[in-house]
Design a protein around this motif. Structure first.
Motif, short mmCIF file in Angstrom:
data_model
loop_
_atom_site.label_atom_id
_atom_site.label_comp_id
_atom_site.label_asym_id
_atom_site.label_seq_id
_atom_site.Cartn_x
_atom_site.Cartn_y
_atom_site.Cartn_z
N ALA A 192 3.33 -3.15 -6.86
CA ALA A 192 2.40 -2.14 -6.32
C ALA A 192 2.35 -0.92 -7.23
N GLY A 193 3.53 -0.47 -7.68
CA GLY A 193 3.57 0.67 -8.59
C GLY A 193 2.91 0.38 -9.92
N LEU A 194 3.14 -0.82 -10.45
CA LEU A 194 2.53 -1.19 -11.72
C LEU A 194 1.01 -1.22 -11.63
N VAL A 195 0.50 -1.81 -10.56
CA VAL A 195 -0.95 -1.94 -10.42
C VAL A 195 -1.61 -0.58 -10.30
N PHE B 177 0.82 -1.21 0.00
CA PHE B 177 0.00 0.00 0.00
C PHE B 177 0.86 1.27 0.00
N VAL B 178 1.93 1.26 0.79
CA VAL B 178 2.77 2.46 0.88
C VAL B 178 3.43 2.77 -0.46
N TYR B 179 3.99 1.74 -1.12
CA TYR B 179 4.69 2.00 -2.38
C TYR B 179 3.74 2.21 -3.54
N ALA B 180 2.53 1.68 -3.46
CA ALA B 180 1.52 2.05 -4.45
C ALA B 180 1.23 3.54 -4.34
N ALA B 181 1.10 4.03 -3.11
CA ALA B 181 0.85 5.46 -2.91
C ALA B 181 2.03 6.31 -3.37
N LEU B 182 3.27 5.85 -3.09
CA LEU B 182 4.45 6.60 -3.52
C LEU B 182 4.51 6.69 -5.05
N ILE C 9 -6.29 12.29 -2.87
CA ILE C 9 -7.14 11.60 -1.89
C ILE C 9 -6.84 10.11 -1.88
N VAL C 10 -6.70 9.51 -3.07
CA VAL C 10 -6.39 8.07 -3.15
C VAL C 10 -5.01 7.80 -2.54
N THR C 11 -4.05 8.68 -2.81
CA THR C 11 -2.72 8.53 -2.21
C THR C 11 -2.81 8.54 -0.69
N ALA C 12 -3.56 9.47 -0.13
CA ALA C 12 -3.71 9.55 1.33
C ALA C 12 -4.37 8.29 1.88
N ILE D 214 -0.56 2.37 -11.29
CA ILE D 214 -0.48 3.13 -12.54
C ILE D 214 -1.41 2.53 -13.59
N ALA D 215 -1.59 1.20 -13.56
CA ALA D 215 -2.53 0.56 -14.48
C ALA D 215 -3.95 1.06 -14.26
N PHE D 216 -4.27 1.42 -13.03
CA PHE D 216 -5.62 1.91 -12.70
C PHE D 216 -5.65 3.43 -12.60
N LEU D 217 -4.67 4.09 -13.24
CA LEU D 217 -4.59 5.54 -13.13
C LEU D 217 -5.82 6.24 -13.72
N ALA D 218 -6.29 5.76 -14.87
CA ALA D 218 -7.43 6.42 -15.52
C ALA D 218 -8.67 6.45 -14.63
#
Length: 491
Positions: free
Chosen positions: A392-395, A262-267, A418-421, A397-401
């Protein structure tokens, strides 16, 4: 310490420096959006697919050997990228770069965890995380400077310098690899792991372009998931498992990796969105957009070693909880960004708070996860944690849209904040609920070399686990004193 930091930093730096060079690459080589996408994706695909194999090879055949292979491969591939004359050659060279990068990170961190103990290891991990994460954050700045003042090619050719310096230092390190007597690699398992991860990563990378219903997405995703599941089943009985499943019996290890997710997805989400919006939404140049993240980098490098040392005495749980929550607050402060853009009042305060939380998080997180595993398996333990962070980063960014609502305008930027928080808060709460303080963390001061204790004294511990002042030691033989030192982990 210098070897581990330089070797890892070059891989982390390259993964972000390329982002601001993409428009210049496309203008010179052509190929349109596909060239830009695969310049990034080819690197991520091989890096993510091979990192578990690299960690296992590092533990089996020696960290320095694997480190040399990774450095030489990365240096040669960097030259090839910098001299590329067409998109296909560039993409192939980037794939080789990613494969070499997979061998750099686990072996360099394992070098620290296998050679250092106690306070020294905690501080070293703090420095390592500061430099490697700092390299990730400073990447866009360097990329912007090269693109604006020289050429995008220098962003890759510059890698030769740290690679050469690191190889020179490795040759002078007074340590030699010790290959395990029963060394071996599960070749079939390695192929299943690489193909399984590769299929799933490919699907995540291309999904935004082709959609989930495309056979080019769901077929490799399904096949990759099936292969990886079969790989996990095989690891239960393999003689030389690439991924020892008993790693996940350690509570702090699996909990720390879940928090990492979760932390690195947010980063990743925050870094991507802030970097792009500052250029496309706020109208900053590539260099200024890179400079915008500099306060976060400075705080990280300055405070991470201190956080690592303090976490050794207080335990990682406090830092892994408070740090992500502070970063969540920093992300929410980016909601101050408005139509009338002002970096100093709308962006800088949030980045400063974010940097404080990041400095408090990354070093204790890494130290807690690797501290839960024996040093002789630190290579694969590090590889798993890095694979979790990459995926985590790939997932995300894949859902960025869907996250930004289809467009990275001001409203999309606010939604991403908000999602990052929310992701940061989840990572902190998972650490609070799951991380436990190892018994040895309560007496970290006693794990330092025995030679530092004055002769004739013995450290004592109160009933609550806190060390008391040393007093006269009872008579003891030299042999018993040596046994005591070894038990404390100081040799």
């Amino acid at each position: 310490m210098a070897i581990a930091s330089l070797a890892s930093s070059v891989a982390f730096l390259d993964s972000t420096v390329v982002n601001v060079a993409l428009p210049a690459i496309e203008r010179e080589l052509g190929g349109g959006l596909a060239t830009q996408q695969w310049t990034v994706d080819a690197y991520l695909l091989t890096l993510s697919s091979l990192i578990l194999l690299a960690g296992s090879v590092s533990d089996t055949f020696g960290r320095l050997l694997v480190l040399r292979i990774g450095l030489i491969g990365f240096g040669v591939a960097s030259i090839a990228v910098g001299l590329a004359g067409d998109p296909l050659f560039l993409i192939i060279a980037r794939a080789v770069q990613g494969a070499a990068g997979a061998f750099l990170v686990p072996s360099s961190l394992a070098l620290i965890t296998s050679l250092l103990q106690g306070h020294e290891r905690s501080r070293a991990i703090g420095l390592w995380t500061a430099f490697t994460t700092g390299a990730t954050l400073v990447g866009p700045l360097l990329g912007g400077i090269f693109v604006d003042l020289l050429s995008w090619r220098y962003a890759f050719l510059i890698n030769v310098i740290p690679v050469a310096v690191t190889l020179w230092l490795v040759a002078r390190l007074p340590v030699r690899d010790e290959r395990r007597a029963d060394a071996g690699i599960d070749v079939l398992g390695a192929a299943m792991c690489t193909a399984g991860l590769g299929g799933m990563v490919f699907a995540l990378i291309e999904q935004p372009n082709l959609g989930w219903t495309s056979p080019a997405i769901w077929m490799p995703l399904t096949a990759g998931a099936a292969l990886f599941a079969a790989f996990l089943l095989r690891q239960r009985t393999a003689r030389h498992p690439i991924l020892p499943l008993d790693l996940f019996r350690a509570r702090n290890y699996w909990t720390g990796n879940l928090s990492t997710l979760f932390v690195y997805a947010a980063l990743s989400l925050n870094g991507f969105v802030v970097g792009v919006y500052l250029q496309e939404g706020a109208g900053l140049s590539a260099t200024l957009a890179g400079l915008a993240s500099l306060p976060t980098t400075v705080l990280l490098i300055a405070l991470s070693p201190w956080a690592g040392s303090l976490a050794e005495r207080l335990g990682g749980r406090l830092f892994m909880t408070v740090g992500p929550l502070v970063m969540a607050g920093g992300a929410l402060m980016l909601l101050l960004v408005g139509e009338d853009f002002d970096y100093w009042w709308q962006v800088l305060p949030g980045l400063l708070v974010f940097g404080l939380g990041l400095a408090a998080t990354v070093s204790p997180l890494t130290a807690t996860i690797l501290g839960a595993i024996d040093a002789d398996r630190s290579g694969i333990a590090s590889a798993v944690n890095n694979a979790v962070a990459r995926v985590a980063g790939l997932v995300v960014i894949a859902f960025l849209a869907p996250i930004v609502g289809g467009s990275l305008d001001l409203a999309g930027f606010h939604r991403a904040a908000i999602v990052t928080a929310a992701l940061m808060a989840l990572g902190g709460l998972i650490a609070f609920a799951g991380i436990r303080r190892p018994p040895r963390a309560r007496i970290g001061a006693l794990t330092r070399p025995c030679s530092r204790r004055p002769p004739g004294t013995a450290a004592r511990v109160n009933p609550d686990g806190a060390p008391r002042r040393a007093g006269p030691a009872p008579p003891a033989s030299a042999a018993s004193r040596r046994r005591g030192c070894r038990a404390a982990g100081s040799g």
